[in-house]
Write a protein that holds these residues in place. Structure first.
Motif: not given
Ligand code: CA
Length: 415
Positions: A382-394
């Motif tokens: 799962f996600l840790k502190d200070n993780d950055t999640v980015t979603m892209k779409g095209y």
């Protein structure tokens, strides 16, 4: 599609081509929040464009709508007008003799502006419309043999979410705290969420209201949809697990959802329509629709740890959705429920058949039973502190690209 030229140079891999013209709200040090469009790596100030008279031929257009801090009033002008604004901008940007070239100060570098949440969201609904996601969750938490609940193939299942905590890309979220029931314990504890997750989704924005008591017939639904954004429906799996019986999602969901700042119109997505999956059994008559009602939008999710190096963890596509937007909106209003301009209706987690296309860490780690290794060698369930999640779409077809940019948010430690 008719080929269009553009006198603003941009890379062919750019999301914001002349075929796109997405609307958003931006500000600069000297300019208050206002309406803009994205072209290449630039933002065009529409309040300024209107002031110079470029939209004067469009009737029913109050120039002040471009100086406002949300798109709601602009969208509420109605599709005949917003479509004209979009095609007028396309013409201004493609014509070699365009007078807009005399106003370079109306263009800002995208990297120099601040983007804001594009609409005031009055109400937010989240669906659960990917059959692969619903099946995966059912397999993990219920019965692998009967993963889908009996209603799933008959109604686009959804719940009413929280509009106040929808934030724009770039804003961080705080790891939520709440009640969690540890395995084998007799009473719950109050603690920071340990199973923090993203959900890869897209959301559509309502462009036209219906009156309370008047359902929107499915063949009219598109008139009521202005456009779409990328959407990260943050989820606290351990809080969700303890609280969801019997009324469904609550604090495990409403601490934050992140949206991308550029609203891509349905007109810009028209070229990328595809057929959706075959629906069996046949749906009720009010949910029956003809033609191609899904959209081929490539989606990607990345996680970056402390070193800020993005690792791709999922590659999915909006076209996989079992229930399409028309059906979601027809169902949402079939009881007479009214929707309003700016409302956001999110798709639900968009997973595909293949493991590489799962749209949440819950599925990617299969409820925490396996790890994903990121480029920096660290692992995640799962996600840790200070993780950055980015979603892209095209969307991309025959050299025409229409993209959404990204929705990016960092996870801050619990307070
Ligand atoms: Ca969701």
């Amino acid at each position: 599609m008719r080929k269009l030229n553009c006198w603003i140079a941009y890379d062919e891999q750019c999301d914001f081509s002349i075929y796109n013209i997405p609307f958003g709200i931006f500000s600069t040090k000297s300019k208050s929040p206002r309406v803009g469009i994205a072209i290449g790596d630039k933002v065009l100030d529409l309040a300024g464009v209107a002031k110079q008279g470029f939209f004067d031929s469009i009737k029913k257009l109050d120039k002040k709508t471009f100086s406002q801090a949300t798109l709601n009033n602009f969208i509420a002008l109605g599709k005949p007008t917003t479509k004209k604004v979009r095609t007028t901008i396309q013409k201004l940007l493609s014509s070699k003799s365009s007078k807009l070239q005399d106003f370079p100060k109306l263009f800002h570098k995208m990297s120099s502006v601040k983007m804001h949440l594009p609409v005031h969201v009055g109400d937010y609904t989240d669906f659960y419309s990917s059959i692969e996601h619903a099946t995966n969750v059912g397999m993990m938490f219920r019965d692998p043999e009967n993963a889908l609940l009996p209603n799933w193939r008959h109604i686009p299942v959804g719940y009413h979410g929280r509009a106040s905590s929808i934030i724009v890309s770039g804003e961080s979220i705080r790891r939520p705290k709440g009640q969690i029931m540890p395995k084998g314990a007799s009473r719950p504890k109050y603690a920071p969420c340990r199973l923090l997750d993203f959900e890869l989704e897209m959301a559509f924005i309502i462009g036209k209201e219906n009156q309370l008591g008047n359902p929107i017939p499915i063949e009219k639904t598109e008139d009521h949809i202005f456009g779409m954004v990328l959407f990260n429906d943050w989820s606290a799996r351990d809080i969700q697990k303890w609280e969801y019986v019997p009324l469904g999602p609550f604090l495990g969901k409403n601490f934050a959802s992140s949206a991308s700042p550029w609203v891509v119109t349905l007109e810009a997505l028209e070229y990328f329509r595809v057929k959706g999956p075959i629906q069996k059994p046949a749906v009720q008559s009010y949910l029956k629709c003809k033609g191609e009602n899904n959209y081929d939008v490539n989606l990607e999710v990345y996680i970056a740890g402390e070193k800020q190096e993005d690792s791709m963890v999922s590659q999915s596509n909006f076209k996989y959705m079992y229930w399409n937007m028309q059906q979601q909106l027809a169902h949402h209003t079939v009881n007479g429920c009214n929707v309003r301009v700016g409302d956001m209706l999110a798709s639900g987690t968009i997973s595909g058949k293949d493991e590489s296309s799962y749209g949440s860490m819950l599925e990617i780690s299969w409820a925490g039973s396996k790890e994903v290794t990121l480029k920096d060698g660290s692992t995640r369930k799962f996600l840790k502190d200070n993780d950055t999640v980015t979603m892209k779409g095209y969307a991309e077809k025959d050299g025409v690209r229409v993209g959404f940019g990204e929705v990016r948010s960092k996870v801050l430690p619990a307070k």
